[in-house]
Design a protein around this motif. Structure first.
Motif, PDB file in Angstrom:
ATOM      1  N   VAL A 591       0.912  -1.208  -0.078  1.00  0.00           N
ATOM      2  CA  VAL A 591       0.026   0.065   0.213  1.00  0.00           C
ATOM      3  C   VAL A 591       1.016   1.350  -0.078  1.00  0.00           C
ATOM      4  O   VAL A 591       1.884   1.248   0.823  1.00  0.00           O
ATOM      5  CB  VAL A 591      -0.866   0.149   1.143  1.00  0.00           C
ATOM      6  N   TYR A 592       0.563   2.216  -0.821  1.00  0.00           N
ATOM      7  CA  TYR A 592       1.390   3.391  -0.884  1.00  0.00           C
ATOM      8  C   TYR A 592       0.343   4.645  -0.646  1.00  0.00           C
ATOM      9  O   TYR A 592      -0.895   4.671  -1.112  1.00  0.00           O
ATOM     10  CB  TYR A 592       2.271   3.594  -2.068  1.00  0.00           C
ATOM     11  N   GLN A 593       0.961   5.650  -0.251  1.00  0.00           N
ATOM     12  CA  GLN A 593       0.116   6.878  -0.135  1.00  0.00           C
ATOM     13  C   GLN A 593       1.024   8.229  -0.471  1.00  0.00           C
ATOM     14  O   GLN A 593       2.123   8.319   0.194  1.00  0.00           O
ATOM     15  CB  GLN A 593      -0.572   6.961   1.072  1.00  0.00           C
ATOM     16  N   ARG A 594       0.436   9.310  -1.077  1.00  0.00           N
ATOM     17  CA  ARG A 594       0.964  10.484  -1.215  1.00  0.00           C
ATOM     18  C   ARG A 594       0.151  11.643  -0.214  1.00  0.00           C
ATOM     19  O   ARG A 594      -0.886  11.529  -0.028  1.00  0.00           O
ATOM     20  CB  ARG A 594       1.105  11.073  -2.487  1.00  0.00           C
ATOM     21  N   TYR A 595       0.868  12.505   0.342  1.00  0.00           N
ATOM     22  CA  TYR A 595       0.261  13.237   1.321  1.00  0.00           C
ATOM     23  C   TYR A 595       1.263  14.752   1.518  1.00  0.00           C
ATOM     24  O   TYR A 595       2.330  14.617   0.847  1.00  0.00           O
ATOM     25  CB  TYR A 595       0.144  12.598   2.536  1.00  0.00           C
ATOM     26  N   SER A 596       0.920  15.446   2.050  1.00  0.00           N
ATOM     27  CA  SER A 596       1.556  16.848   2.287  1.00  0.00           C
ATOM     28  C   SER A 596       1.643  17.088   3.798  1.00  0.00           C
ATOM     29  O   SER A 596       0.699  16.652   4.655  1.00  0.00           O
ATOM     30  CB  SER A 596       0.792  18.125   1.623  1.00  0.00           C
ATOM     31  N   ILE A 597       2.906  17.446   4.294  1.00  0.00           N
ATOM     32  CA  ILE A 597       2.852  17.795   5.353  1.00  0.00           C
ATOM     33  C   ILE A 597       2.071  18.894   6.141  1.00  0.00           C
ATOM     34  O   ILE A 597       2.172  19.087   7.410  1.00  0.00           O
ATOM     35  CB  ILE A 597       4.356  17.974   5.786  1.00  0.00           C
ATOM     36  N   PHE A 598       1.496  19.591   5.402  1.00  0.00           N
ATOM     37  CA  PHE A 598       0.548  20.728   5.387  1.00  0.00           C
ATOM     38  C   PHE A 598      -0.919  20.030   5.919  1.00  0.00           C
ATOM     39  O   PHE A 598      -1.708  20.929   5.832  1.00  0.00           O
ATOM     40  CB  PHE A 598       0.735  22.006   4.747  1.00  0.00           C
ATOM     41  N   ASP A 599      -1.092  18.806   5.356  1.00  0.00           N
ATOM     42  CA  ASP A 599      -2.587  18.657   5.373  1.00  0.00           C
ATOM     43  C   ASP A 599      -3.474  18.831   6.186  1.00  0.00           C
ATOM     44  O   ASP A 599      -4.757  19.361   6.276  1.00  0.00           O
ATOM     45  CB  ASP A 599      -2.656  17.007   5.172  1.00  0.00           C
ATOM     46  N   GLN A 600      -2.980  18.646   7.735  1.00  0.00           N
ATOM     47  CA  GLN A 600      -3.668  18.988   8.949  1.00  0.00           C
ATOM     48  C   GLN A 600      -3.610  20.592   9.315  1.00  0.00           C
ATOM     49  O   GLN A 600      -4.084  21.005  10.340  1.00  0.00           O
ATOM     50  CB  GLN A 600      -3.705  18.116  10.133  1.00  0.00           C
ATOM     51  N   ALA A 601      -2.994  21.316   8.437  1.00  0.00           N
ATOM     52  CA  ALA A 601      -2.513  22.794   9.098  1.00  0.00           C
ATOM     53  C   ALA A 601      -3.751  23.714   8.938  1.00  0.00           C
ATOM     54  O   ALA A 601      -4.784  23.606   8.000  1.00  0.00           O
ATOM     55  CB  ALA A 601      -1.463  23.280   8.229  1.00  0.00           C
ATOM     56  N   VAL A 602      -3.677  24.602   9.625  1.00  0.00           N
ATOM     57  CA  VAL A 602      -4.976  25.746   9.877  1.00  0.00           C
ATOM     58  C   VAL A 602      -5.202  26.217   8.530  1.00  0.00           C
ATOM     59  O   VAL A 602      -6.470  26.604   7.976  1.00  0.00           O
ATOM     60  CB  VAL A 602      -4.996  26.552  10.925  1.00  0.00           C
ATOM     61  N   TYR A 603      -4.218  26.748   7.576  1.00  0.00           N
ATOM     62  CA  TYR A 603      -4.418  27.220   6.459  1.00  0.00           C
ATOM     63  C   TYR A 603      -4.164  26.229   5.271  1.00  0.00           C
ATOM     64  O   TYR A 603      -4.113  26.799   4.233  1.00  0.00           O
ATOM     65  CB  TYR A 603      -3.371  28.519   6.289  1.00  0.00           C
ATOM     66  N   GLY A 604      -3.730  25.083   5.730  1.00  0.00           N
ATOM     67  CA  GLY A 604      -3.334  24.304   4.303  1.00  0.00           C
ATOM     68  C   GLY A 604      -2.256  24.679   3.920  1.00  0.00           C
ATOM     69  O   GLY A 604      -1.175  25.142   4.474  1.00  0.00           O
ATOM     70  N   GLY A 605      -1.935  23.970   2.755  1.00  0.00           N
ATOM     71  CA  GLY A 605      -0.771  24.341   1.994  1.00  0.00           C
ATOM     72  C   GLY A 605      -0.776  24.525   0.493  1.00  0.00           C
ATOM     73  O   GLY A 605      -2.067  24.289   0.229  1.00  0.00           O
ATOM     74  N   PRO A 606       0.121  24.664  -0.292  1.00  0.00           N
ATOM     75  CA  PRO A 606       0.099  24.595  -1.575  1.00  0.00           C
ATOM     76  C   PRO A 606       0.037  23.264  -2.410  1.00  0.00           C
ATOM     77  O   PRO A 606       0.958  22.778  -2.683  1.00  0.00           O
ATOM     78  CB  PRO A 606       1.173  25.389  -2.028  1.00  0.00           C
ATOM     79  N   ASN A 607      -0.979  22.772  -2.127  1.00  0.00           N
ATOM     80  CA  ASN A 607      -1.511  21.327  -2.700  1.00  0.00           C
ATOM     81  C   ASN A 607      -2.335  21.113  -4.056  1.00  0.00           C
ATOM     82  O   ASN A 607      -2.830  20.087  -4.345  1.00  0.00           O
ATOM     83  CB  ASN A 607      -2.086  20.332  -1.546  1.00  0.00           C
ATOM     84  N   GLY A 608      -2.513  22.278  -4.766  1.00  0.00           N
ATOM     85  CA  GLY A 608      -3.540  22.262  -5.557  1.00  0.00           C
ATOM     86  C   GLY A 608      -3.049  21.895  -7.171  1.00  0.00           C
ATOM     87  O   GLY A 608      -1.512  21.805  -7.078  1.00  0.00           O
ATOM     88  N   THR A 609      -3.500  21.095  -8.110  1.00  0.00           N
ATOM     89  CA  THR A 609      -2.938  20.595  -8.959  1.00  0.00           C
ATOM     90  C   THR A 609      -2.698  22.029 -10.204  1.00  0.00           C
ATOM     91  O   THR A 609      -3.457  23.098  -9.817  1.00  0.00           O
ATOM     92  CB  THR A 609      -3.945  19.553  -9.830  1.00  0.00           C
ATOM     93  N   LYS A 610      -2.220  21.703 -11.330  1.00  0.00           N
ATOM     94  CA  LYS A 610      -1.734  22.642 -12.202  1.00  0.00           C
ATOM     95  C   LYS A 610      -3.090  23.256 -13.069  1.00  0.00           C
ATOM     96  O   LYS A 610      -4.061  22.355 -13.278  1.00  0.00           O
ATOM     97  CB  LYS A 610      -0.845  22.050 -13.228  1.00  0.00           C
ATOM     98  N   GLN A 611      -3.151  24.439 -13.004  1.00  0.00           N
ATOM     99  CA  GLN A 611      -4.380  25.270 -13.740  1.00  0.00           C
ATOM    100  C   GLN A 611      -3.922  26.275 -14.654  1.00  0.00           C
ATOM    101  O   GLN A 611      -3.025  26.735 -14.426  1.00  0.00           O
ATOM    102  CB  GLN A 611      -5.179  25.847 -12.815  1.00  0.00           C
ATOM    103  N   ALA A 612      -4.356  26.043 -15.801  1.00  0.00           N
ATOM    104  CA  ALA A 612      -3.961  27.070 -16.953  1.00  0.00           C
ATOM    105  C   ALA A 612      -5.342  27.199 -17.879  1.00  0.00           C
ATOM    106  O   ALA A 612      -5.328  25.957 -18.740  1.00  0.00           O
ATOM    107  CB  ALA A 612      -2.717  26.628 -17.488  1.00  0.00           C
ATOM    108  N   GLY A 613      -5.991  28.089 -17.497  1.00  0.00           N
ATOM    109  CA  GLY A 613      -7.208  27.935 -18.488  1.00  0.00           C
ATOM    110  C   GLY A 613      -8.007  29.257 -18.503  1.00  0.00           C
ATOM    111  O   GLY A 613      -7.429  30.408 -18.022  1.00  0.00           O
ATOM    112  N   LEU A 614      -9.347  29.261 -19.074  1.00  0.00           N
ATOM    113  CA  LEU A 614     -10.020  30.332 -19.246  1.00  0.00           C
ATOM    114  C   LEU A 614     -11.116  30.363 -18.291  1.00  0.00           C
ATOM    115  O   LEU A 614     -11.908  29.424 -18.188  1.00  0.00           O
ATOM    116  CB  LEU A 614     -10.308  30.387 -20.592  1.00  0.00           C
TER     117      LEU A 614
END
Length: 886
Positions: A591-614
């Protein structure tokens, strides 16, 4: 005449009084009739001195000075030049003594003044009654009086005077000295009518500066003596609040037994604060305790603090009682007290079952008893004006989910912001700004200490500081707005944000099926940015008509198209993104998993996927021009709004590998009947197709929907409506049909001290204040919602009706209900109330006809704050058989 106007403003003067209601004593002084006299000028403004100054020898306590008189007609006695008669608007002033009446006789030799009114020959009413005032005492109105201005003794018939909220009227008063007066058959009341609706008749008594010591006294209502009497008593006449006991309300509760409810003590601490302590005891050993502190400085602040605790034995004998507590605090600061600084509080916190177990606390109000959330906030704000305006806000907040019994605390949260500035612009610039001078920049810093959704039972277990999550969030927006090619508005922005944390998380597998999350202390930071640029404009389309009434219809469209970009922050190239892999053990796979060390932080973290659109949005408004009525003198056509706003918006992400087009959002609102009827709606359209499949779970076939990366229009179908909501509301009252402009409306920021006191009184007991100045008010609210989950749909359809109406100038009824159109029945939040204005008394009753909190109550009380506890109550509720209180 200052004291006359003062008396009128306080309601102390009756312009008409029946002769049969007056108590006039004849003038018992010598030489009552001027046989022959000398009439002075009829000018009422003429001041006359009574035989100059009094040269007779006076004692040390006698009044000194010169008595001055004015009247429409002044007559001097021919036999005794020490006697003067004043007729019509007569007035006598002597040092600190003032007297106004229709008739006054002054005897300089005996130092006696006699005064009375007169009978109007047309109306047959007794008018021009004497109004006297000495020093700082309140004005005193009477039918007639005799007063010795040297000894300060006198006799007053049928007096009426006000002291605080008390009135002393009827009977006779003898002024013994500066400190004491003797009363006979007076009425002590809080009713300001010439003939009071109610009062305590004191047959004999002595009045002092601070109190009245009475002999036999009895209660009288509408002129009818009641068999409620006392052999002697003490009645306060203080300018400050007085402490005293509060009598209980006896009754019976179906679950808790007989009770004495609301007994306690009132503490008049000072002119700025009072404390009320109340208790309730039930025969099954349940009890309630409540303390309420009210405070106010009219020019600085006002507030109310209440602490409540209850222990109720709702279970079987021997079970632990249900213990609940609650705290409420409201505080408001006068904005003029400290400009640039604010302090406010609105606190409502306690155990999740407090309102359920203590329904009487909110008067069995269904809205309060069925609430799901309690919220609190205490906020301090400070603003610094200058070349760069700055603002600081510090707050403590609390949110409590009563259903899940969880609590979220922020201890504290602060926000420090700088107003947007143009750093490249010059203060001394002449002419239009260059493009670079229009660049703006701002700064915002937010920080918090937060406990998020912790179970209520665990709040005070262990060290609370270890449960706190904290962090700082910095935001720097940079923007530029330009006009391009005259018709287009170009806007671009760069937003940078950065989070600082002092603890992060790490995850690992203790076993193949056991995931462990650790909290690691230490400073960590992460930043992210986004860029956007776009154009917007306005398009106008007008259609004209030759109709006599409809002149034109205009459509205004505001399209907006912008491009936005944000990098991909989910890559493992960033140090804050981690991946963990479990060990391969039989019978568990890897079993494997990816996570961010800021997942439970009050303001979260920069974990968004790429966006380039209209981003695309289109706003529309539709209005018409119609001819005005023939009676309207305006020459221009009248504009009518048909559709105030209809907006469509969506986003297409070129960087996504599938489902690039986001759901289409539609919203709109408008109003009709001159803005009396408001209407709004909104919905979401899914442009992609769905495949419905079957699955088996626990021996049952379950249908589920799976979206596919294919537009439904390619299959000949329109986009799927996944949700839709609609609401409409109308409020009808006299202001709706006859609006009046209010250039300076009353608000919390500009209300005066009297309005602040009134608001504080209403907040303490809203049911005691009913506005009879509004003859009627009717509110209708309709709401509809629809949800489509592809495999199933659901909807709600509710009509809400509420309002009030004056049946007569003294009778008012109010009602509130909600009708579920889908199930065709009224919901439990239905109530009916009735109010009766009895001048000095108020009568009210409310009825909840069905539902869990089915109840009714009936109350009659004195309006005066001094006699609020003089009331009669009959009430029944969902737990009680009935009880009677007096």
């Amino acid at each position: 005449m200052v004291n006359v106007f003062t008396a009128h403003a306080q309601g102390n003067v009756s312009s008409k009084k029946s002769v049969t209601d007056t108590l006039i004593r004849p003038d018992t002084t010598k030489a009552k009739k001027p046989l022959k006299g000398k009439k002075s000028s009829a000018n009422p403004a003429t001041k006359n001195s009574i035989i100059g100054k009094d040269t007779t020898k006076k004692d040390a306590n006698a009044l000194g000075g010169e008595a001055k008189t004015t009247a429409d007609s002044t007559v001097y006695d021919t036999k005794d030049d020490q006697i003067v008669y004043l007729y019509g608007n007569a007035r006598v002033t002597y040092t600190d003594f003032e007297l106004d009446a229709d008739y006054i006789k002054v005897n300089k030799r005996t130092h006696l003044i006699y005064s009375s009114g007169r009978i109007d020959p047309k109306t047959k009413q007794y008018v021009g009654r004497p109004i006297s005032k000495q020093g700082k005492d309140d004005p005193l109105e009477s039918d007639s009086l005799i007063f010795n201005y040297e000894t300060k003794k006198g006799h007053i018939w049928n007096p009426k005077t006000k002291q605080q909220e008390n009135y002393i009227t009827h009977g006779q008063v003898k002024v013994l000295n500066d400190e004491e007066v003797a009363y006979q058959n007076i009425i002590f009341t809080t009713c300001d009518k010439p003939d009071p609706d109610f009062g305590i008749v004191i047959t004999r008594g002595i009045g002092e500066k601070k109190q009245i010591i009475s002999g036999p006294a009895y209660l009288e209502i509408e002129g009818i003596p009641l068999p409620l009497a006392i052999p002697f008593g003490f009645f306060p006449k203080t300018d400050s609040r007085t402490s005293g006991f509060i009598l209980p309300e006896p009754g019976e509760d179906q679950k808790l037994g007989f009770f004495l409810r609301g007994f306690g003590y009132y503490f008049g601490l000072s002119d700025y604060a009072d404390l009320t302590m109340l208790g309730t005891y039930y025969t099954n050993n349940s009890y309630e305790i409540n303390g309420t502190l009210a405070y106010m400085d009219r020019y600085r602040y006002s507030g109310n603090l209440a602490l409540s605790y209850g222990s109720h034995n709702y279970g079987l004998p021997g079970d632990k009682p249900a213990r609940d507590f609650n705290i409420t605090w409201s505080h408001a600061q006068n904005p003029n007290a400290s400009p640039g600084t604010t302090l406010s509080a609105s606190v409502n916190a306690g155990t999740s079952t407090f309102y359920q177990n203590n329904p009487a606390t909110v008067g069995y109000n269904p809205a309060a008893l069925t609430q799901n959330t309690l919220r609190s906030s205490i906020a301090y704000g400070r603003t610094w004006s200058g070349a760069i305006p700055l603002n600081l806000t510090v707050s403590l907040s609390h949110s409590q989910d009563l259903t899940n019994k969880t609590i979220t605390l922020e201890l504290p949260t602060f926000n420090f912001s700088m107003a947007t500035i143009s750093p490249f612009d010059s203060k001394n610039r002449v002419g239009d700004a260059k493009w670079y001078q229009k660049i703006t920049i701002g700064y915002n810093l937010t920080g918090t200490n937060k406990i998020n959704n912790i179970p209520e039972s665990q709040l005070f277990q262990g060290n609370i500081t270890k449960k706190l999550q904290n962090g700082l969030n910095h935001q720097i927006p940079i923007g530029l707005n330009l006009n391009v090619l005259k018709y287009f508005q170009f806007n671009t922005s760069v937003n940078y944000s950065e989070q600082w944390y002092f603890q992060t998380i790490r995850k690992h597998y203790a076993r193949a099926d056991s995931l462990v999350t650790d909290t690691v202390p230490g400073f960590q930071r992460a930043g992210e940015y986004s860029v956007s640029a776009g154009f917007s404009t306005k398009l106008y389309g007008t259609a004209t008509f030759k109709s006599q009434w409809l002149k034109a219809i205009r459509l205004v469209m505001t399209p907006s198209l912008s491009f936005s970009y944000r990098p991909d922050y989910t890559s493992l190239d960033y140090s804050f993104n981690k991946q963990i892999v479990s060990a391969a053990t039989i019978p568990y796979p890897v079993v494997y998993q990816r996570y961010s060390i800021f997942d439970q932080a009050v303001y979260g973290g920069p974990n968004g996927t790429k966006q380039a659109g209209l981003n695309f949005s289109l706003s529309n408004s539709l209005e018409a021009k119609v001819a005005r009525k023939s009676t309207d003198t305006a020459k221009t056509a009248k504009k009518i709004s048909i559709l105030q706003d209809l907006t469509l918006s969506t986003f297409y992400n070129f960087a996504a590998d599938s489902f690039r087009l986001q759901p289409i959002s539609i919203s709109g609102h408008t109003s009709f009947l001159h803005d009396r009827l408001s209407f709004s709606f909104g919905g979401i359209l899914n442009p992609y197709a769905n495949v419905v499949k079957d699955s088996i779970s626990n021996g049952q076939i379950i249908r589920y929907a799976r979206p596919i990366n294919r537009f439904s229009i390619l299959d000949g179908k329109l986009a799927t409506l996944t949700s839709f909501n609609m609401s409409a509301g109308i409020s009808l009252n006299p202001a709706t049909f006859h609006p009046q402009a209010q250039p300076n409306p009353n608000t919390l920021q500009n209300m005066n001290p009297q309005q602040a006191q009134r608001l504080a009184d209403i907040n303490r007991d809203a049911n005691a204040y009913v506005d009879f100045n509004i003859p009627y008010n009717l509110s209708l609210n309709y709401s509809f919602s629809y949800v489509n989950n592809i495999t199933s749909t659901s909807n709600t359809n509710t009509l809400g009706i509420s309002g009030d109406m004056n049946l007569t100038p003294k009778w008012k009824v109010s009602f509130s209900t909600n009708y579920d159109l889908r199930v065709r029945q009224f919901v439990s939040a239905t109530s009916l109330s009735i109010y009766r204005d009895l001048h000095c008394w108020s009568l009210s009753g409310s009825w909840v006809p069905f539902g869990y909190y089915k109840s009714y109550n009936f109350t009659i009380r004195v309006k005066s704050q001094i006699l609020q506890d003089l009331k009669l109550v009959k009430k029944t509720d969902y737990t009680s058989s009935q009880y009677f209180t007096q």
